[in-house]
Design an enzyme around this catalytic site. Structure first.
Site, PDB file in Angstrom:
ATOM      1  N   ARG A  88       1.177   8.190  -7.194  1.00  9.77           N
ATOM      2  CA  ARG A  88       0.153   7.140  -6.739  1.00  9.77           C
ATOM      3  C   ARG A  88      -1.826   7.784  -7.378  1.00  9.77           C
ATOM      4  O   ARG A  88      -2.561   6.804  -7.291  1.00  9.77           O
ATOM      5  CB  ARG A  88      -0.209   7.019  -5.422  1.00  9.77           C
ATOM      6  CG  ARG A  88       0.102   6.472  -4.336  1.00  9.77           C
ATOM      7  CD  ARG A  88       1.199   6.707  -3.023  1.00  9.77           C
ATOM      8  NE  ARG A  88      -0.507   5.850  -2.827  1.00  9.77           N
ATOM      9  CZ  ARG A  88      -0.833   4.595  -2.215  1.00  9.77           C
ATOM     10  NH1 ARG A  88       0.192   4.377  -1.994  1.00  9.77           N
ATOM     11  NH2 ARG A  88      -1.836   4.686  -1.697  1.00  9.77           N
ATOM     12  N   THR A 101      -5.310  19.465  -0.157  1.00  7.41           N
ATOM     13  CA  THR A 101      -4.688  18.108  -1.048  1.00  7.41           C
ATOM     14  C   THR A 101      -5.669  18.503  -2.095  1.00  7.41           C
ATOM     15  O   THR A 101      -6.633  18.671  -1.798  1.00  7.41           O
ATOM     16  CB  THR A 101      -3.977  17.679  -0.317  1.00  7.41           C
ATOM     17  OG1 THR A 101      -3.083  16.550   0.134  1.00  7.41           O
ATOM     18  CG2 THR A 101      -4.428  15.853  -1.988  1.00  7.41           C
ATOM     19  N   LYS A 136      -1.322  21.135  -2.158  1.00  5.16           N
ATOM     20  CA  LYS A 136      -0.584  20.140  -2.282  1.00  5.16           C
ATOM     21  C   LYS A 136      -1.842  19.252  -3.679  1.00  5.16           C
ATOM     22  O   LYS A 136      -2.263  19.415  -3.787  1.00  5.16           O
ATOM     23  CB  LYS A 136      -0.800  19.004  -1.440  1.00  5.16           C
ATOM     24  CG  LYS A 136       0.496  18.677  -1.735  1.00  5.16           C
ATOM     25  CD  LYS A 136       0.381  17.515  -0.273  1.00  5.16           C
ATOM     26  CE  LYS A 136       0.976  15.929  -0.083  1.00  5.16           C
ATOM     27  NZ  LYS A 136       0.882  15.437  -1.157  1.00  5.16           N
ATOM     28  N   ARG A 162      -4.984   2.075  -8.272  1.00  3.60           N
ATOM     29  CA  ARG A 162      -3.667   1.891  -7.600  1.00  3.60           C
ATOM     30  C   ARG A 162      -3.668  -0.111  -7.749  1.00  3.60           C
ATOM     31  O   ARG A 162      -4.327  -1.023  -6.925  1.00  3.60           O
ATOM     32  CB  ARG A 162      -3.665   2.070  -6.149  1.00  3.60           C
ATOM     33  CG  ARG A 162      -3.528   3.298  -6.388  1.00  3.60           C
ATOM     34  CD  ARG A 162      -3.254   3.626  -5.061  1.00  3.60           C
ATOM     35  NE  ARG A 162      -3.318   5.424  -5.048  1.00  3.60           N
ATOM     36  CZ  ARG A 162      -3.645   5.651  -3.688  1.00  3.60           C
ATOM     37  NH1 ARG A 162      -4.230   5.618  -2.309  1.00  3.60           N
ATOM     38  NH2 ARG A 162      -4.116   7.337  -3.896  1.00  3.60           N
ATOM     39  N   TYR A 211       1.106  -1.044  -0.161  1.00  9.20           N
ATOM     40  CA  TYR A 211      -0.162   0.152   0.278  1.00  9.20           C
ATOM     41  C   TYR A 211       0.420   0.876  -0.156  1.00  9.20           C
ATOM     42  O   TYR A 211       0.760   2.187  -0.955  1.00  9.20           O
ATOM     43  CB  TYR A 211      -0.677   0.167   0.949  1.00  9.20           C
ATOM     44  CG  TYR A 211      -1.791   1.155   0.995  1.00  9.20           C
ATOM     45  CD1 TYR A 211      -2.688   0.738   0.175  1.00  9.20           C
ATOM     46  CD2 TYR A 211      -1.106   2.452   2.192  1.00  9.20           C
ATOM     47  CE1 TYR A 211      -3.737   2.317   0.361  1.00  9.20           C
ATOM     48  CE2 TYR A 211      -2.135   3.613   2.296  1.00  9.20           C
ATOM     49  CZ  TYR A 211      -3.753   3.206   1.006  1.00  9.20           C
ATOM     50  OH  TYR A 211      -4.149   4.887   1.515  1.00  9.20           O
ATOM     51  N   SER A 239      -2.264  13.387   8.131  1.00 14.51           N
ATOM     52  CA  SER A 239      -3.299  12.985   7.752  1.00 14.51           C
ATOM     53  C   SER A 239      -4.865  13.436   7.935  1.00 14.51           C
ATOM     54  O   SER A 239      -5.045  12.761   9.352  1.00 14.51           O
ATOM     55  CB  SER A 239      -2.675  11.912   6.439  1.00 14.51           C
ATOM     56  OG  SER A 239      -3.921  11.451   5.672  1.00 14.51           O
ATOM     57  N   HIS A 265       1.538  13.473  -6.032  1.00 15.54           N
ATOM     58  CA  HIS A 265       1.375  12.102  -4.835  1.00 15.54           C
ATOM     59  C   HIS A 265       1.644  11.439  -4.817  1.00 15.54           C
ATOM     60  O   HIS A 265       1.576  10.290  -4.718  1.00 15.54           O
ATOM     61  CB  HIS A 265      -0.317  11.508  -5.109  1.00 15.54           C
ATOM     62  CG  HIS A 265      -1.672  11.695  -4.158  1.00 15.54           C
ATOM     63  ND1 HIS A 265      -1.966  12.412  -3.064  1.00 15.54           N
ATOM     64  CD2 HIS A 265      -1.257  10.620  -3.124  1.00 15.54           C
ATOM     65  CE1 HIS A 265      -2.846  12.443  -2.339  1.00 15.54           C
ATOM     66  NE2 HIS A 265      -2.380  10.977  -1.993  1.00 15.54           N
ATOM     67  N   TYR A 272      -8.531  17.449   3.017  1.00 13.16           N
ATOM     68  CA  TYR A 272      -9.428  16.790   1.659  1.00 13.16           C
ATOM     69  C   TYR A 272     -10.088  17.418   1.015  1.00 13.16           C
ATOM     70  O   TYR A 272     -11.174  17.872   2.075  1.00 13.16           O
ATOM     71  CB  TYR A 272      -9.312  15.311   0.991  1.00 13.16           C
ATOM     72  CG  TYR A 272      -8.199  14.088   1.359  1.00 13.16           C
ATOM     73  CD1 TYR A 272      -7.094  14.381   0.207  1.00 13.16           C
ATOM     74  CD2 TYR A 272      -8.057  13.225   2.178  1.00 13.16           C
ATOM     75  CE1 TYR A 272      -6.372  13.199   0.061  1.00 13.16           C
ATOM     76  CE2 TYR A 272      -7.056  11.959   1.775  1.00 13.16           C
ATOM     77  CZ  TYR A 272      -6.110  12.313   0.677  1.00 13.16           C
ATOM     78  OH  TYR A 272      -5.005  11.768   1.026  1.00 13.16           O
ATOM     79  N   GLN A 322      -3.414  18.120   7.400  1.00 15.62           N
ATOM     80  CA  GLN A 322      -3.348  18.107   5.896  1.00 15.62           C
ATOM     81  C   GLN A 322      -5.350  17.979   5.362  1.00 15.62           C
ATOM     82  O   GLN A 322      -5.714  16.946   6.262  1.00 15.62           O
ATOM     83  CB  GLN A 322      -2.667  17.062   5.520  1.00 15.62           C
ATOM     84  CG  GLN A 322      -3.084  16.482   3.201  1.00 15.62           C
ATOM     85  CD  GLN A 322      -4.074  15.216   3.310  1.00 15.62           C
ATOM     86  OE1 GLN A 322      -4.856  14.921   4.363  1.00 15.62           O
ATOM     87  NE2 GLN A 322      -4.495  15.242   2.504  1.00 15.62           N
TER      88      GLN A 322
END
Length: 388
Positions: free
Chosen positions: A278, A155, A251, A164, A24, A106, A275, A129, A127
């Site tokens: 990713r 972000t 970001k 992924r 991961y 995060s 990222h 989202y 951070q």
């Protein structure tokens, strides 16, 4: 295992972690071309060696967003860090504070803001989202303010999740994922005891606090997937700029025009980032994108960079390409998984030592002196082929 370089921690982490967790953090999107180019393009950056420059006085400290950093490095926001070591976000934050640099928590951390912030003396970064659930976003911002967070890292390169493929093979997702993860944990007893049992709870602390109920791994995947917002635009961020009075960093910038938009928006900084390879495979590596972005906005806001940084030499390369500072992501998670807080502290010591060697041999006495002049002529000419 002998740890003589930052890169040694990757093998140590792989030996300790269940495969679903190692892959991961180690994997990227699609065929992982960008993931590999992040590292290889940075390795191709040739520095200009200088000699007889009296390098007895080196200064690695720098100022960033009103803070003094021991070196121009911060720990990046990495989701699920608390699955890599017992209460991993707390250990990583303590390591960063001990080495005089910021830690970025995060949104999807295991440990909530209220657990991490009191564990360190220096203010941390947070951070966030862009999500459909604006109520969660406002709640997270209010809690970050209350916890004394100084800098918001926003972000913007995840309006949709990246594909992924490695996760489906490793057990993070795909058929019978829960069963596969359980079997992997059984075959990694050190991790199962230290993190799996003693590191509980394993829910997503920041999300659980908002939802009022535990948010496990499966819940997290479903909740986050349903909350990505592909309709987001710059105008949708205006309320956040008004609400957040401290430094705000955008970001996920890879294009000079997006960097100019960040300046117009009023951002205090940007992170040149894909990222970690990713999200969209096939985009430019951060090292290739950085020079044109620096040409476009250098001096108008702070430029940070991540993706592909594995050593102190790589830090100097990114600074020479135009960054003011860098974020370390995978590198610190490998060290955390291998040896906890002590591993991250040792990693940062290795990074600092490697920076000192690179600065000494390029004749740069301070962070401010690291510029395109530290690049070889061949590297400068290559960087100029990508124009803003």
């Amino acid at each position: 295992m002998i740890i003589s370089a930052a890169s040694d921690y990757r093998a140590a982490a792989q030996a300790r972690l269940p495969p679903f967790l190692f892959h991961y953090i180690d994997g990227g999107a699609y065929a992982e071309h960008t993931l590999r180019r992040n590292v290889s393009d940075l390795a191709d950056v040739a520095l200009r060696q200088r000699v007889l420059r009296n390098m007895s006085d080196l200064r690695l400290s720098t100022e960033l967003f009103g803070e003094t950093l021991a070196m121009p490095v911060a720990l990046a926001p990495v989701g699920l860090t608390g699955m890599y070591a017992r209460r991993g976000e707390v250990q990583a934050a303590r390591a960063a504070a001990a080495r005089g640099i910021p830690f970025t928590l995060s949104t999807v951390s295991v440990c909530p803001i209220e657990e991490v912030a009191p564990a360190i003396e220096r203010p941390m970064w947070f951070q966030l989202y862009v999500l459909k659930d604006r109520g969660f976003m406002r709640n997270a911002l209010e809690r970050a303010k209350a916890a004394g967070v100084t800098t918001l890292v926003f972000t913007v390169d995840m309006p949709t999740p990246g594909a992924r493929y490695r996760d489906a093979h490793s057990g993070m997702s795909g058929p019978n994922a829960s069963l596969r993860r359980m079997l992997q944990a059984v075959t990694h007893p050190r991790w199962a005891w230290d993190v799996g049992l003693l590191g509980r709870p394993h829910d997503l602390g920041n999300i659980s606090a908002y939802r009022g109920s535990p948010t496990g791994l499966q819940d997290y995947i479903g909740w986050l997937g349903a909350n990505f917002d592909p309709s987001i635009a710059w105008k949708d961020l205006e309320w956040i700029r008004e609400f957040w009075t401290g430094p705000m960093v955008i970001k996920g910038i890879l294009d000079p025009e997006d960097a100019r938009d960040a300046v117009r928006f009023g951002a205090d900084g940007i992170v040149v980032s894909n990222h970690g390879g990713r999200q969209l495979d096939g985009v430019l590596s951060s090292a290739r994108a950085l020079p044109a972005i620096a040409d476009a906005v250098k001096g108008e806001l702070k430029i940070l960079a991540d993706s592909g940084i594995r050593s102190g030499l790589d830090v100097v390369r990114m600074l020479a390409l135009g960054a003011d500072a860098v974020l370390l992501g995978r590198a610190f998670v490998y060290a955390l998984a291998a040896a906890g807080q002590a591993g991250v502290e040792n990693l940062l010591t290795l990074i600092e030592k490697e920076m000192r060697v690179a600065m000494t041999l390029t004749g740069t006495h301070s962070i401010a002196e690291i510029s395109a002049d530290a690049l070889s002529r061949v590297t400068r000419e290559r960087a100029e082929t990508i124009s803003p």
